[in-house]
Design a protein around this motif. Structure first.
Motif, PDB file in Angstrom:
ATOM      1  N   ALA A  22       0.830  -1.208   0.000  1.00 53.45           N
ATOM      2  CA  ALA A  22       0.000   0.000   0.000  1.00 53.45           C
ATOM      3  C   ALA A  22       0.859   1.250   0.000  1.00 53.45           C
ATOM      4  CB  ALA A  22      -0.911   0.004   1.220  1.00 53.45           C
ATOM      5  N   ARG A  23       0.356   2.287  -0.656  1.00 47.46           N
ATOM      6  CA  ARG A  23       0.957   3.623  -0.630  1.00 47.46           C
ATOM      7  C   ARG A  23      -0.095   4.556  -0.072  1.00 47.46           C
ATOM      8  NH1 ARG A  23       1.765   7.689  -5.316  1.00 47.46           N
ATOM      9  NH2 ARG A  23       3.002   9.277  -4.268  1.00 47.46           N
ATOM     10  N   ILE A  24       0.167   5.175   1.058  1.00 51.10           N
ATOM     11  CA  ILE A  24      -0.783   6.058   1.720  1.00 51.10           C
ATOM     12  C   ILE A  24      -0.282   7.480   1.570  1.00 51.10           C
ATOM     13  CG2 ILE A  24      -1.885   6.630   3.914  1.00 51.10           C
ATOM     14  CD1 ILE A  24      -1.510   3.630   4.622  1.00 51.10           C
ATOM     15  N   VAL A  25      -1.144   8.359   1.030  1.00 51.85           N
ATOM     16  CA  VAL A  25      -0.768   9.738   0.736  1.00 51.85           C
ATOM     17  C   VAL A  25      -1.755  10.668   1.426  1.00 51.85           C
ATOM     18  CG1 VAL A  25      -0.450  11.450  -1.086  1.00 51.85           C
ATOM     19  CG2 VAL A  25       0.151   9.066  -1.505  1.00 51.85           C
ATOM     20  N   GLY A  26      -1.250  11.754   2.010  1.00 50.40           N
ATOM     21  CA  GLY A  26      -2.112  12.760   2.625  1.00 50.40           C
ATOM     22  C   GLY A  26      -1.336  14.057   2.790  1.00 50.40           C
ATOM     23  N   TRP A  27      -2.054  15.144   3.068  1.00 50.89           N
ATOM     24  CA  TRP A  27      -1.406  16.436   3.296  1.00 50.89           C
ATOM     25  C   TRP A  27      -1.052  16.574   4.756  1.00 50.89           C
ATOM     26  CZ3 TRP A  27       0.174  19.305  -0.608  1.00 50.89           C
ATOM     27  CH2 TRP A  27      -0.410  19.086  -1.848  1.00 50.89           C
ATOM     28  N   ASN A  28       0.119  17.165   5.037  1.00 53.34           N
ATOM     29  CA  ASN A  28       0.426  17.412   6.440  1.00 53.34           C
ATOM     30  C   ASN A  28      -0.466  18.537   6.949  1.00 53.34           C
ATOM     31  OD1 ASN A  28       1.610  19.862   5.716  1.00 53.34           O
ATOM     32  ND2 ASN A  28       3.679  19.037   5.742  1.00 53.34           N
ATOM     33  N   TYR A  29      -0.635  18.622   8.242  1.00 57.80           N
ATOM     34  CA  TYR A  29      -1.631  19.553   8.786  1.00 57.80           C
ATOM     35  C   TYR A  29      -1.279  21.010   8.578  1.00 57.80           C
ATOM     36  CZ  TYR A  29       1.082  20.656  13.000  1.00 57.80           C
ATOM     37  OH  TYR A  29       2.029  21.105  13.871  1.00 57.80           O
ATOM     38  N   GLU A  30      -0.035  21.312   8.285  1.00 61.18           N
ATOM     39  CA  GLU A  30       0.345  22.693   8.023  1.00 61.18           C
ATOM     40  C   GLU A  30       0.095  23.079   6.568  1.00 61.18           C
ATOM     41  OE1 GLU A  30       4.280  22.052   9.210  1.00 61.18           O
ATOM     42  OE2 GLU A  30       3.924  22.551  11.302  1.00 61.18           O
ATOM     43  N   THR A  76       3.162  10.924  10.806  1.00 58.05           N
ATOM     44  CA  THR A  76       2.570  12.002  10.019  1.00 58.05           C
ATOM     45  C   THR A  76       1.414  12.661  10.760  1.00 58.05           C
ATOM     46  OG1 THR A  76       3.133  10.833   8.010  1.00 58.05           O
ATOM     47  CG2 THR A  76       1.481  12.538   7.814  1.00 58.05           C
ATOM     48  N   GLN A  77       1.361  13.975  10.749  1.00 60.38           N
ATOM     49  CA  GLN A  77       0.188  14.700  11.213  1.00 60.38           C
ATOM     50  C   GLN A  77      -0.743  14.846  10.013  1.00 60.38           C
ATOM     51  OE1 GLN A  77      -0.664  16.336  14.174  1.00 60.38           O
ATOM     52  NE2 GLN A  77       0.968  15.229  15.188  1.00 60.38           N
ATOM     53  N   ILE A  78      -1.999  14.474  10.194  1.00 63.64           N
ATOM     54  CA  ILE A  78      -2.951  14.597   9.094  1.00 63.64           C
ATOM     55  C   ILE A  78      -3.964  15.671   9.431  1.00 63.64           C
ATOM     56  CG2 ILE A  78      -2.678  12.228   8.298  1.00 63.64           C
ATOM     57  CD1 ILE A  78      -5.274  11.570   9.815  1.00 63.64           C
ATOM     58  N   PHE A  79      -4.653  16.171   8.420  1.00 62.75           N
ATOM     59  CA  PHE A  79      -5.662  17.203   8.622  1.00 62.75           C
ATOM     60  C   PHE A  79      -7.013  16.622   8.243  1.00 62.75           C
ATOM     61  CE2 PHE A  79      -8.181  20.937   7.700  1.00 62.75           C
ATOM     62  CZ  PHE A  79      -7.833  21.769   8.753  1.00 62.75           C
ATOM     63  N   SER A  80      -7.936  16.631   9.178  1.00 62.08           N
ATOM     64  CA  SER A  80      -9.279  16.139   8.922  1.00 62.08           C
ATOM     65  C   SER A  80     -10.242  17.313   8.917  1.00 62.08           C
ATOM     66  CB  SER A  80      -9.684  15.122   9.990  1.00 62.08           C
ATOM     67  OG  SER A  80      -9.841  15.779  11.236  1.00 62.08           O
ATOM     68  N   ASP A  81     -11.515  17.038   8.706  1.00 65.07           N
ATOM     69  CA  ASP A  81     -12.530  18.087   8.730  1.00 65.07           C
ATOM     70  C   ASP A  81     -12.619  18.755  10.096  1.00 65.07           C
ATOM     71  OD1 ASP A  81     -13.129  17.607   6.104  1.00 65.07           O
ATOM     72  OD2 ASP A  81     -14.829  16.298   6.557  1.00 65.07           O
ATOM     73  N   ASP A  82     -12.183  18.060  11.139  1.00 65.55           N
ATOM     74  CA  ASP A  82     -12.232  18.598  12.505  1.00 65.55           C
ATOM     75  C   ASP A  82     -10.950  19.323  12.892  1.00 65.55           C
ATOM     76  OD1 ASP A  82     -14.765  17.473  12.828  1.00 65.55           O
ATOM     77  OD2 ASP A  82     -13.890  15.557  13.421  1.00 65.55           O
ATOM     78  N   GLY A  83      -9.999  19.457  11.996  1.00 62.70           N
ATOM     79  CA  GLY A  83      -8.735  20.125  12.301  1.00 62.70           C
ATOM     80  C   GLY A  83      -7.588  19.132  12.350  1.00 62.70           C
ATOM     81  N   PRO A  84      -6.425  19.576  12.853  1.00 60.90           N
ATOM     82  CA  PRO A  84      -5.255  18.703  12.890  1.00 60.90           C
ATOM     83  C   PRO A  84      -5.503  17.469  13.752  1.00 60.90           C
ATOM     84  CG  PRO A  84      -4.652  20.972  13.343  1.00 60.90           C
ATOM     85  CD  PRO A  84      -6.137  20.914  13.346  1.00 60.90           C
ATOM     86  N   ALA A  85      -4.964  16.368  13.317  1.00 60.12           N
ATOM     87  CA  ALA A  85      -5.083  15.118  14.068  1.00 60.12           C
ATOM     88  C   ALA A  85      -3.772  14.366  13.970  1.00 60.12           C
ATOM     89  CB  ALA A  85      -6.222  14.281  13.501  1.00 60.12           C
ATOM     90  N   ASP A  86      -3.473  13.611  14.994  1.00 65.81           N
ATOM     91  CA  ASP A  86      -2.264  12.798  14.989  1.00 65.81           C
ATOM     92  C   ASP A  86      -2.483  11.611  14.070  1.00 65.81           C
ATOM     93  OD1 ASP A  86       0.037  11.434  15.459  1.00 65.81           O
ATOM     94  OD2 ASP A  86      -0.394  10.951  17.541  1.00 65.81           O
ATOM     95  N   GLY A  87      -1.660  11.469  13.071  1.00 67.15           N
ATOM     96  CA  GLY A  87      -1.789  10.371  12.125  1.00 67.15           C
ATOM     97  C   GLY A  87      -1.141   9.102  12.621  1.00 67.15           C
ATOM     98  N   GLY A  88      -0.885   8.982  13.925  1.00 69.46           N
ATOM     99  CA  GLY A  88      -0.124   7.895  14.511  1.00 69.46           C
ATOM    100  C   GLY A  88      -0.491   6.504  14.067  1.00 69.46           C
ATOM    101  N   LYS A  89      -1.765   6.205  13.881  1.00 69.53           N
ATOM    102  CA  LYS A  89      -2.172   4.871  13.448  1.00 69.53           C
ATOM    103  C   LYS A  89      -3.158   5.002  12.295  1.00 69.53           C
ATOM    104  CE  LYS A  89      -0.419   2.026  16.629  1.00 69.53           C
ATOM    105  NZ  LYS A  89       0.327   0.836  16.366  1.00 69.53           N
ATOM    106  N   ASN A  90      -2.989   4.166  11.307  1.00 69.28           N
ATOM    107  CA  ASN A  90      -3.896   4.115  10.167  1.00 69.28           C
ATOM    108  C   ASN A  90      -4.383   2.682  10.035  1.00 69.28           C
ATOM    109  OD1 ASN A  90      -3.588   6.856   8.846  1.00 69.28           O
ATOM    110  ND2 ASN A  90      -1.478   6.206   9.070  1.00 69.28           N
ATOM    111  N   LYS A  91      -5.688   2.486  10.063  1.00 67.84           N
ATOM    112  CA  LYS A  91      -6.273   1.155   9.911  1.00 67.84           C
ATOM    113  C   LYS A  91      -6.471   0.884   8.427  1.00 67.84           C
ATOM    114  CE  LYS A  91      -9.335  -2.068  11.926  1.00 67.84           C
ATOM    115  NZ  LYS A  91      -8.397  -3.151  11.987  1.00 67.84           N
ATOM    116  N   LEU A  92      -5.956  -0.230   7.974  1.00 70.85           N
ATOM    117  CA  LEU A  92      -6.014  -0.585   6.563  1.00 70.85           C
ATOM    118  C   LEU A  92      -6.950  -1.776   6.386  1.00 70.85           C
ATOM    119  CD1 LEU A  92      -5.023  -0.077   3.705  1.00 70.85           C
ATOM    120  CD2 LEU A  92      -3.020  -1.469   4.211  1.00 70.85           C
ATOM    121  N   THR A  93      -8.177  -1.501   5.922  1.00 70.28           N
ATOM    122  CA  THR A  93      -9.167  -2.538   5.622  1.00 70.28           C
ATOM    123  C   THR A  93      -9.869  -2.168   4.328  1.00 70.28           C
ATOM    124  OG1 THR A  93     -10.974  -1.457   6.802  1.00 70.28           O
ATOM    125  CG2 THR A  93      -9.626  -2.982   8.076  1.00 70.28           C
ATOM    126  N   PHE A  94     -10.410  -3.154   3.664  1.00 71.89           N
ATOM    127  CA  PHE A  94     -11.287  -2.875   2.531  1.00 71.89           C
ATOM    128  C   PHE A  94     -12.202  -4.055   2.273  1.00 71.89           C
ATOM    129  CE2 PHE A  94      -7.318  -4.358   0.682  1.00 71.89           C
ATOM    130  CZ  PHE A  94      -7.703  -5.245  -0.298  1.00 71.89           C
TER     131      PHE A  94
END
Length: 105
Positions: A22-30, A76-94
């Motif tokens: 998997a390749r996971i891509v996102g914008w940093n919170y800044e 990675t710090q990720i940015f969600s609709d609720d503001g900055p969030a710690d990207g510490g864990k990402n659950k990978l399911t589909f």
């Protein structure tokens, strides 16, 4: 795959080991650029299906599978609709649903 049925319908369950790259891509919170990481992961797959006879040579099927590769960490710090969030864990399911038509020779 294991199941039960009669001459016209087969119901089955599936399960096993699953592998992904998997390749996971996102914008940093800044907002200063994309953060991404790649991972290879081992997980599991479970599912169920139904196959039924249309006539002597044709069958139709429906199959559903759920893949789970657990939680993977990153810094990675990720940015969600609720503001900055710690990207510490990402659950990978589909989940995958398939519909098929089969011809038997």
């Amino acid at each position: 795959k294991i199941g039960t049925g009669n001459d016209d319908v087969m119901i089955y369950g599936t399960g096993g080991v699953a592998f992904t790259h998997a390749r996971i891509v996102g914008w940093n919170y800044e907002g200063f650029g994309a953060e991404n990481f790649k991972l290879n992961s081992v997980g599991f797959v479970i599912g169920a299906g139904l196959e039924f006879r249309i006539n002597s040579n044709w069958t139709a099927s429906f199959d559903y599978s759920h893949y789970d590769f657990g939680s993977k960490g990153n810094s990675t710090q990720i940015f969600s609709d609720d503001g900055p969030a710690d990207g510490g864990k990402n659950k990978l399911t589909f989940d995958v649903a398939k519909v098929g038509i089969n011809y038997r020779f």
